[in-house]
Design a protein around this motif. Structure first.
Motif, PDB file in Angstrom:
ATOM      1  N   UNK A 191       5.151 -15.862  61.318  1.00 26.78           N
ATOM      2  CA  UNK A 191       6.132 -15.566  62.274  1.00 26.78           C
ATOM      3  C   UNK A 191       7.188 -14.668  61.311  1.00 26.78           C
ATOM      4  N   UNK A 192       7.436 -13.327  62.117  1.00 22.89           N
ATOM      5  CA  UNK A 192       8.348 -12.573  61.644  1.00 22.89           C
ATOM      6  C   UNK A 192       9.861 -12.633  62.432  1.00 22.89           C
ATOM      7  N   UNK A 193      10.722 -12.281  61.845  1.00 27.16           N
ATOM      8  CA  UNK A 193      12.222 -12.380  62.407  1.00 27.16           C
ATOM      9  C   UNK A 193      12.238 -11.314  63.567  1.00 27.16           C
ATOM     10  N   UNK A 194      12.877 -12.034  64.678  1.00 26.19           N
ATOM     11  CA  UNK A 194      13.294 -11.164  65.894  1.00 26.19           C
ATOM     12  C   UNK A 194      11.927 -10.999  66.969  1.00 26.19           C
ATOM     13  N   UNK A 195      10.900 -11.577  66.463  1.00 25.46           N
ATOM     14  CA  UNK A 195       9.651 -11.325  67.458  1.00 25.46           C
ATOM     15  C   UNK A 195       9.807 -12.583  68.450  1.00 25.46           C
ATOM     16  N   UNK A 196       9.182 -12.402  69.610  1.00 29.76           N
ATOM     17  CA  UNK A 196       8.838 -13.439  70.509  1.00 29.76           C
ATOM     18  C   UNK A 196       7.477 -14.023  70.184  1.00 29.76           C
ATOM     19  N   UNK A 197       7.567 -15.204  70.127  1.00 32.52           N
ATOM     20  CA  UNK A 197       6.200 -16.042  69.781  1.00 32.52           C
ATOM     21  C   UNK A 197       5.863 -16.829  71.179  1.00 32.52           C
ATOM     22  N   UNK A 198       4.443 -16.889  71.464  1.00 31.19           N
ATOM     23  CA  UNK A 198       4.205 -17.138  72.765  1.00 31.19           C
ATOM     24  C   UNK A 198       3.121 -18.456  72.347  1.00 31.19           C
ATOM     25  N   UNK A 199       3.492 -19.602  72.827  1.00 29.41           N
ATOM     26  CA  UNK A 199       2.508 -20.817  72.560  1.00 29.41           C
ATOM     27  C   UNK A 199       1.936 -21.532  73.623  1.00 29.41           C
ATOM     28  N   UNK A 200       0.649 -22.246  73.477  1.00 38.06           N
ATOM     29  CA  UNK A 200       0.180 -23.106  74.733  1.00 38.06           C
ATOM     30  C   UNK A 200       0.391 -24.424  74.107  1.00 38.06           C
ATOM     31  N   UNK A 201       1.038 -24.686  73.046  1.00 32.74           N
ATOM     32  CA  UNK A 201       0.996 -25.959  72.412  1.00 32.74           C
ATOM     33  C   UNK A 201       2.176 -26.822  73.126  1.00 32.74           C
ATOM     34  N   UNK A 258       1.413 -14.542  56.062  1.00 30.65           N
ATOM     35  CA  UNK A 258       2.528 -13.966  56.026  1.00 30.65           C
ATOM     36  C   UNK A 258       2.480 -12.343  55.749  1.00 30.65           C
ATOM     37  N   UNK A 259       1.684 -12.068  54.960  1.00 25.96           N
ATOM     38  CA  UNK A 259       1.389 -10.934  54.453  1.00 25.96           C
ATOM     39  C   UNK A 259       0.656 -10.069  55.579  1.00 25.96           C
ATOM     40  N   UNK A 260      -0.422 -10.755  56.414  1.00 25.36           N
ATOM     41  CA  UNK A 260      -0.708  -9.949  57.480  1.00 25.36           C
ATOM     42  C   UNK A 260       0.338  -9.562  58.469  1.00 25.36           C
ATOM     43  N   UNK A 261       1.144 -10.428  58.985  1.00 30.43           N
ATOM     44  CA  UNK A 261       2.232 -10.160  59.755  1.00 30.43           C
ATOM     45  C   UNK A 261       3.300  -9.224  59.367  1.00 30.43           C
ATOM     46  N   UNK A 262       3.556  -9.162  58.141  1.00 33.65           N
ATOM     47  CA  UNK A 262       4.437  -8.282  57.456  1.00 33.65           C
ATOM     48  C   UNK A 262       4.163  -6.699  57.655  1.00 33.65           C
ATOM     49  N   UNK A 263       2.780  -6.608  57.450  1.00 29.83           N
ATOM     50  CA  UNK A 263       2.204  -5.573  57.548  1.00 29.83           C
ATOM     51  C   UNK A 263       1.894  -4.987  58.947  1.00 29.83           C
ATOM     52  N   UNK A 264       1.588  -5.787  59.826  1.00 28.96           N
ATOM     53  CA  UNK A 264       1.501  -5.341  61.239  1.00 28.96           C
ATOM     54  C   UNK A 264       2.602  -5.280  61.876  1.00 28.96           C
ATOM     55  N   UNK A 265       3.730  -6.155  61.688  1.00 33.59           N
ATOM     56  CA  UNK A 265       4.917  -6.021  62.283  1.00 33.59           C
ATOM     57  C   UNK A 265       4.625  -6.294  63.779  1.00 33.59           C
ATOM     58  N   UNK A 266       4.437  -7.528  64.227  1.00 32.41           N
ATOM     59  CA  UNK A 266       3.668  -7.434  65.584  1.00 32.41           C
ATOM     60  C   UNK A 266       5.054  -7.595  66.503  1.00 32.41           C
ATOM     61  N   UNK A 267       4.910  -6.840  67.705  1.00 29.45           N
ATOM     62  CA  UNK A 267       5.909  -6.764  68.642  1.00 29.45           C
ATOM     63  C   UNK A 267       5.977  -7.953  69.463  1.00 29.45           C
ATOM     64  N   UNK A 268       4.606  -8.849  69.424  1.00 32.99           N
ATOM     65  CA  UNK A 268       4.393 -10.131  70.052  1.00 32.99           C
ATOM     66  C   UNK A 268       3.572 -10.853  69.108  1.00 32.99           C
TER      67      UNK A 268
END
Length: 432
Positions: free
Chosen positions: A213-223, A174-184
């Protein structure tokens, strides 16, 4: 008169004279305290010199300086991250590094100035020019490694950064994603691994992996198998899940088909159509495929399949089955590289090998948990020829482990860490 004079004399004699007051020494300096008359008792105030004050306040001053430095660093990092228009964070159990490389190649083929970082056993940063540089670690992996990659990406003027998640613990993900603020965000799959951190059940593993997973982001999965549960977990975090279809043009390797599909879907979610990114993705996938080394030796064909990085049985079995369908080689040798700190993984792979029965002619065991693996295989009545061997001893046992003549398949499984890289060198440096 004499009486009052005597009383006055007695009263004055009860008050200490200034010259007779005691001397108190503080750090070598003579200090004469003031005298306070209170009920006939003299009290002395605490004496604090400048050096004592500085010593007392020094920890607080250092703490304030550190807090200020962290505040400045955080502000600079936020500014650098904001300068990267496209930020893709790749998480999941298996295939993360391959998907990072595929997405990077796709974005570059679309004309986007892209950098990337993969973690794995050998953390590597890929610059705008595509030049790979190994990130040296002095001690255990630390999340600050991600921040350094982001700083470098911003300094290069990148238009996109594709970063592989390096954390196992949910709070660090969560810390990684919070700082990166991914667009995808990408979640490749959910497999059974790292139970001590990810959890014993599928639901626990889903909770762990979706913590990034951050709020508002699109998550792509192959699962595919756990898609409904993933939908629910992602929705709770205020994000949207997109299921990536298989790419049917990638041959019979289902893992490659799935990873290519994930990369195309991630690029599309970032705003780049498939027709622009697909050529670069397929080219990178072909480079991955060439890790399988075909060699002709004395009329026999030897195929080495490198599955060391697929640390779980499910991914390995899937790749093995695909190769057997495409090339039904008569002789199969499995090289199982073990780690003493992954005993559950060793047991899982031994059970899988036992299920293959007579399909496997020989099993070569290496690494720090090979003795335990050998005991498990023998207690399970393994019918294959079993030998413990390290990469530098391969020439001594090759004749017994791999028959001469005919078509031979050698499959490296288990762990890339430790002897895995050396096994790669054995088969890339000469005939098997």
């Amino acid at each position: 008169m004499s009486t009052s004079s005597s009383a006055a004399s007695s009263s004055s004699s009860s008050i200490p004279r200034r010259d007779a007051s005691p001397v108190r020494r503080t750090r070598g300096a003579a200090v004469r305290p003031s005298v306070i008359e209170s009920h006939g008792v003299c009290s002395y105030p605490d004496l604090i010199d400048d050096r004592t004050t500085v010593t007392t306040l020094l920890p607080f001053l250092l703490l304030a300086a550190a807090a200020g430095a962290l505040f400045v660093e955080a502000a600079l990092l936020r500014r650098r991250v904001s300068s990267l228009p496209v930020r893709i964070h790749v998480n999941g159990t298996r295939g993360k590094s391959s998907v990072v490389r595929y997405i990077t190649a796709g974005l570059r083929s679309a004309g986007i100035r892209t950098v990337s970082k993969v973690t794995g056993v050998v953390p590597t940063y890929s610059s705008l020019t595509g030049e790979d540089s190994v990130i040296r670690r002095f001690g255990p992996a630390r999340v600050q490694e991600q921040f350094m990659a982001l700083r470098r990406a911003a300094a290069e003027g990148a238009g996109a950064a594709v970063i592989e998640c390096m954390s196992l613990q949910p709070e660090y993900q969560e810390l990684e994603a919070r700082w990166l603020r991914p667009t995808v965000s990408v979640l490749t799959n959910v497999r059974d691994d790292h139970r001590e951190v990810m959890g014993e059940t599928e639901q626990e593993r889903i909770r762990s992996l979706t913590s990034a997973v951050q709020p508002g982001v699109t998550v792509v999965t192959g699962e595919e198998r756990l898609l409904d549960a993933l939908h629910a977990a992602v929705r709770v975090r205020g994000a949207r899940l997109v299921s990536a279809p298989l790419h049917n043009g990638a041959g019979t390797d289902t893992a490659a088909q799935r990873n290519i599909g994930i990369a195309v879907a991630a690029c599309s979610a970032a705003g780049f159509p498939a027709e622009k990114v697909l050529p670069g993705i397929l080219q990178e996938a072909e480079r991955d495929r060439l890790r399988r080394l075909h060699r002709a030796t004395g009329g026999s064909t030897s195929l080495f399949i490198d599955v060391f990085e697929a640390n779980d049985v499910e991914s390995t079995a899937e790749r093995f089955a695909a190769e057997r369908r495409s090339a039904p080689y008569r002789s199969v040798t499995i090289i199982l590289n073990t780690r003493h700190d992954r005993p559950v993984r060793t047991a899982d792979f031994v059970r899988w090998i036992l299920t293959l029965g007579t399909e496997v002619r020989s099993v070569v065991l290496s690494g720090t948990h090979s003795a335990a693996a050998e005991r498990m295989l023998r207690s399970g009545r393994c019918r294959a020829f079993v030998v413990r061997c390290e990469p530098d001893e391969w020439s001594e046992v090759r004749g017994e482990a791999v028959p001469v003549g005919g078509e031979r398949m050698i499959v490296g499984v288990g762990n890339i860490a430790g002897a895995g890289h050396r096994w790669r060198s054995v088969f890339s440096g000469g005939p098997a």
